[in-house]
Motif scaffolding. Structure first.
Motif, PDB file in Angstrom:
ATOM      1  N   MET A 126      15.304   2.053  -7.018  1.00 18.49           N
ATOM      2  CA  MET A 126      14.016   2.076  -6.343  1.00 18.49           C
ATOM      3  C   MET A 126      14.241   2.495  -4.902  1.00 18.49           C
ATOM      4  N   ILE A 127      13.340   3.335  -4.401  1.00 22.14           N
ATOM      5  CA  ILE A 127      13.494   3.929  -3.080  1.00 22.14           C
ATOM      6  C   ILE A 127      12.226   3.673  -2.289  1.00 22.14           C
ATOM      7  N   GLN A 128      12.386   3.343  -1.018  1.00 21.28           N
ATOM      8  CA  GLN A 128      11.245   2.985  -0.176  1.00 21.28           C
ATOM      9  C   GLN A 128      10.688   4.199   0.559  1.00 21.28           C
ATOM     10  N   CYS A 129       9.379   4.360   0.498  1.00 28.69           N
ATOM     11  CA  CYS A 129       8.697   5.407   1.259  1.00 28.69           C
ATOM     12  C   CYS A 129       8.661   4.984   2.724  1.00 28.69           C
ATOM     13  N   VAL A 130       9.005   5.881   3.633  1.00 26.88           N
ATOM     14  CA  VAL A 130       9.064   5.520   5.042  1.00 26.88           C
ATOM     15  C   VAL A 130       7.677   5.435   5.669  1.00 26.88           C
ATOM     16  N   VAL A 131       6.642   5.911   4.975  1.00 26.60           N
ATOM     17  CA  VAL A 131       5.286   5.859   5.519  1.00 26.60           C
ATOM     18  C   VAL A 131       4.548   4.612   5.022  1.00 26.60           C
ATOM     19  N   CYS A 132       4.302   4.529   3.708  1.00 30.25           N
ATOM     20  CA  CYS A 132       3.580   3.360   3.174  1.00 30.25           C
ATOM     21  C   CYS A 132       4.490   2.167   2.955  1.00 30.25           C
ATOM     22  N   GLU A 133       5.805   2.384   2.947  1.00 31.77           N
ATOM     23  CA  GLU A 133       6.832   1.357   2.785  1.00 31.77           C
ATOM     24  C   GLU A 133       6.790   0.661   1.429  1.00 31.77           C
ATOM     25  N   ASP A 134       6.144   1.278   0.454  1.00 35.70           N
ATOM     26  CA  ASP A 134       6.201   0.788  -0.921  1.00 35.70           C
ATOM     27  C   ASP A 134       7.534   1.232  -1.519  1.00 35.70           C
ATOM     28  N   TRP A 135       7.960   0.541  -2.569  1.00 33.50           N
ATOM     29  CA  TRP A 135       9.183   0.893  -3.289  1.00 33.50           C
ATOM     30  C   TRP A 135       8.794   1.581  -4.590  1.00 33.50           C
ATOM     31  N   LEU A 136       9.411   2.725  -4.872  1.00 34.88           N
ATOM     32  CA  LEU A 136       9.071   3.485  -6.069  1.00 34.88           C
ATOM     33  C   LEU A 136      10.307   3.737  -6.915  1.00 34.88           C
ATOM     34  N   HIS A 137      10.120   3.674  -8.245  1.00 37.18           N
ATOM     35  CA  HIS A 137      11.206   4.042  -9.160  1.00 37.18           C
ATOM     36  C   HIS A 137      11.520   5.532  -8.993  1.00 37.18           C
ATOM     37  N   GLY A 138      12.808   5.851  -9.102  1.00 38.68           N
ATOM     38  CA  GLY A 138      13.198   7.251  -8.979  1.00 38.68           C
ATOM     39  C   GLY A 138      12.485   8.134  -9.979  1.00 38.68           C
ATOM     40  N   ARG A 139      12.231   7.613 -11.187  1.00 34.52           N
ATOM     41  CA  ARG A 139      11.600   8.431 -12.228  1.00 34.52           C
ATOM     42  C   ARG A 139      10.099   8.607 -12.003  1.00 34.52           C
TER      43      ARG A 139
ATOM     44  N   LYS B  38      -0.381  -4.828   8.114  1.00 35.14           N
ATOM     45  CA  LYS B  38      -0.757  -4.023   6.949  1.00 35.14           C
ATOM     46  C   LYS B  38      -0.130  -4.651   5.708  1.00 35.14           C
ATOM     47  N   TYR B  39      -0.902  -4.704   4.638  1.00 37.08           N
ATOM     48  CA  TYR B  39      -0.453  -5.347   3.409  1.00 37.08           C
ATOM     49  C   TYR B  39      -0.575  -4.369   2.242  1.00 37.08           C
ATOM     50  N   SER B  40       0.186  -4.642   1.215  1.00 36.58           N
ATOM     51  CA  SER B  40       0.142  -3.823   0.004  1.00 36.58           C
ATOM     52  C   SER B  40       0.394  -4.724  -1.193  1.00 36.58           C
ATOM     53  N   HIS B  41       0.443  -4.127  -2.380  1.00 36.97           N
ATOM     54  CA  HIS B  41       0.703  -4.940  -3.574  1.00 36.97           C
ATOM     55  C   HIS B  41       2.106  -5.532  -3.575  1.00 36.97           C
ATOM     56  N   ASN B  42       2.989  -5.032  -2.686  1.00 35.26           N
ATOM     57  CA  ASN B  42       4.330  -5.619  -2.563  1.00 35.26           C
ATOM     58  C   ASN B  42       4.272  -7.105  -2.245  1.00 35.26           C
ATOM     59  N   PHE B  43       3.255  -7.522  -1.498  1.00 37.41           N
ATOM     60  CA  PHE B  43       3.140  -8.917  -1.077  1.00 37.41           C
ATOM     61  C   PHE B  43       2.803  -9.847  -2.246  1.00 37.41           C
ATOM     62  N   PHE B  44       2.504  -9.261  -3.405  1.00 35.28           N
ATOM     63  CA  PHE B  44       2.269 -10.064  -4.613  1.00 35.28           C
ATOM     64  C   PHE B  44       3.351  -9.798  -5.667  1.00 35.28           C
ATOM     65  N   GLY B  45       4.464  -9.219  -5.216  1.00 38.50           N
ATOM     66  CA  GLY B  45       5.617  -9.071  -6.085  1.00 38.50           C
ATOM     67  C   GLY B  45       5.597  -7.898  -7.038  1.00 38.50           C
ATOM     68  N   VAL B  46       4.769  -6.891  -6.783  1.00 34.85           N
ATOM     69  CA  VAL B  46       4.769  -5.697  -7.628  1.00 34.85           C
ATOM     70  C   VAL B  46       4.980  -4.466  -6.750  1.00 34.85           C
ATOM     71  N   TYR B  47       5.540  -3.419  -7.366  1.00 31.87           N
ATOM     72  CA  TYR B  47       5.980  -2.262  -6.604  1.00 31.87           C
ATOM     73  C   TYR B  47       5.705  -0.980  -7.378  1.00 31.87           C
ATOM     74  N   CYS B  48       5.818   0.134  -6.671  1.00 30.25           N
ATOM     75  CA  CYS B  48       5.734   1.463  -7.271  1.00 30.25           C
ATOM     76  C   CYS B  48       4.308   1.778  -7.736  1.00 30.25           C
ATOM     77  N   THR B  49       4.125   3.007  -8.186  1.00 26.28           N
ATOM     78  CA  THR B  49       2.830   3.425  -8.720  1.00 26.28           C
ATOM     79  C   THR B  49       2.537   2.727 -10.039  1.00 26.28           C
ATOM     80  N   CYS B  50       3.589   2.161 -10.660  1.00 26.49           N
ATOM     81  CA  CYS B  50       3.405   1.471 -11.940  1.00 26.49           C
ATOM     82  C   CYS B  50       3.058  -0.005 -11.750  1.00 26.49           C
ATOM     83  N   SER B  51       3.086  -0.470 -10.500  1.00 31.56           N
ATOM     84  CA  SER B  51       2.729  -1.860 -10.175  1.00 31.56           C
ATOM     85  C   SER B  51       3.461  -2.865 -11.066  1.00 31.56           C
ATOM     86  N   ARG B  52       4.773  -2.745 -11.104  1.00 30.84           N
ATOM     87  CA  ARG B  52       5.605  -3.648 -11.882  1.00 30.84           C
ATOM     88  C   ARG B  52       6.469  -4.493 -10.957  1.00 30.84           C
TER      89      ARG B  52
END
Length: 387
Positions: A153-166, A126-140
């Motif tokens: 930044m905190i990792q979701c245990v389901v999708c495993e994306d990293w999200l900013h606390g804010r 499974k792949y996500s935008h993390n594999f291109f160096g961007v993270y969170c809902t803001c894709s930064r």
């Protein structure tokens, strides 16, 4: 990132930022501990591909070989060292059920040096935008040179994306290192998790719990009907076979609801409180969430394994074995000399930081030459006064 590391090449600039040298020294021990937790759980010498879809491992994406616009790919720890040395890598921390892509059809000009005989594709990855160096809902990116806000930044245990606390839609609780987080998007994709959240999750600003009484409003009734729809068995089992042993059904019948908004934080051991009945196991399987019933799937379990592996390896360190063979006086002398050198090196770098100067290789060479000279003088002095 919280509980995570990113391999980053840091440059020491001849400006005000030079003072960070001291910070690096002070944080060195902490970074080594974090690195051992993340990396010691993975093999740094052998490609993980023969192991199949590894339960959890440290992963990297190579922007040099698979840049944005191409196909996403991930490589294991060993391949990041042996096959992608000098490349621009994104550290993905850890991901579950992934098989190393290094050298497969996604890499047009690179062949894996460690295990070249790979299938063209790993269809279960499974792949996500993390594999291109961007993270969170803001894709930064991380770190983000344009973001002046200090935020973990905190990792979701389901999708495993990293999200900013804010950007979580809730207040981040204390002791977050010991808790797991499921982002709002993943919660909404599996609505039955909201029932668990009302009873098991860590209370937060977005978690307003209320008791449902006989005087429910139309909104409350509609929400309860939605929960009931979610809880209906997916198989043709009779109602009487499921209800007595289904924890999820019992929680719903208590009549406690939670506002379905924001990310949800879960305390340690919360997975053991999920329902293990056949119907719920099927429901989790259909949602591709069976791993939630496995407490060894957690990042904390992986990190603990990594630390234990590191400690076991240290137990066979020949230098440590040699130290053990010395008598107590000799051990104390070595420890004192090491601590003195560490203090002197820190003071040495502090002077450069205070003056805003860059430390050159020649400066470091001179420092150790001075150390050797002082050691020789101490030895000579000891010989002169010995009887």
């Amino acid at each position: 990132m919280k509980s995570g590391l990113f391999h980053q090449e840091e440059q020491v600039m001849c400006d005000e930022q030079t003072v960070s040298l001291v910070d690096v020294l002070e944080e060195d021990e902490e970074l080594e501990e974090e690195a051992s937790a993340v990396l010691a759980g993975s093999d740094s010498d052998h490609c993980s591909y023969p192991q199949g879809y590894v339960k959890r491992q440290a992963l990297y994406a190579c922007n040099t070989c698979t840049p944005k616009g191409g196909e996403a790919a991930g490589v294991c720890l060993a391949c990041s060292y042996k096959c992608h040395e000098g490349h621009e890598l994104y550290e993905l921390y850890t991901k579950r059920n992934f098989r190393c892509d290094c050298g497969n059809r996604k890499f047009t000009e690179l062949q894996c040096k460690l295990y070249p005989d790979k299938d063209d594709f790993n269809i279960l990855n499974k792949y996500s935008h993390n594999f291109f160096g961007v993270y969170c809902t803001c894709s930064r990116p991380y770190p983000d040179p344009d973001d002046q806000v200090e935020d973990e930044m905190i990792q979701c245990v389901v999708c495993e994306d990293w999200l900013h606390g804010r950007h979580l839609g809730c207040v981040v609780p204390d002791c977050v290192e010991l808790q797991e987080m499921i982002c709002e998007s993943c919660m909404n994709k599996t609505p039955f998790l909201w029932t668990y959240a009302a009873h098991l999750a860590v209370p937060g600003a977005a978690a307003q719990v209320k008791e449902e009484t006989g005087g429910n409003s139309n909104t409350d009734i509609k929400k309860k009907d939605q929960v009931n729809d979610v809880l209906k068995p997916s198989s043709k089992r009779g109602h009487e076979e499921v209800e007595p042993s289904c924890k999820l059904k019992e929680l719903q019948e208590i009549g406690q609801a939670r506002i379905q908004s924001g990310a949800v934080f879960w305390p340690s051991a919360w997975r053991s409180k999920l329902c293990f009945c056949n119907t719920c196991q099927e429901r989790l399987s259909e949602a591709d969430l069976s791993f939630l019933l496995d407490e060894s799937d957690t990042v904390l379990a992986y990190e603990k394994k990594g630390k234990n592996n590191e400690q076991n390896q240290q137990g066979h360190d020949p230098l440590m074995s040699a130290l053990d063979n010395l008598n107590r006086v000799q051990q104390l002398e070595i420890i004192h000399e090491y601590n003195d050198m560490k203090t002197e090196l820190k003071d040495f770098l502090q002077r450069f930081a205070a003056e805003g100067k860059v430390v050159t290789p020649n400066d470091i060479r001179q420092f150790f030459e001075q150390q050797q000279s002082r050691k020789r003088r101490r030895v000579d002095a000891g010989r002169f006064y010995s009887t």
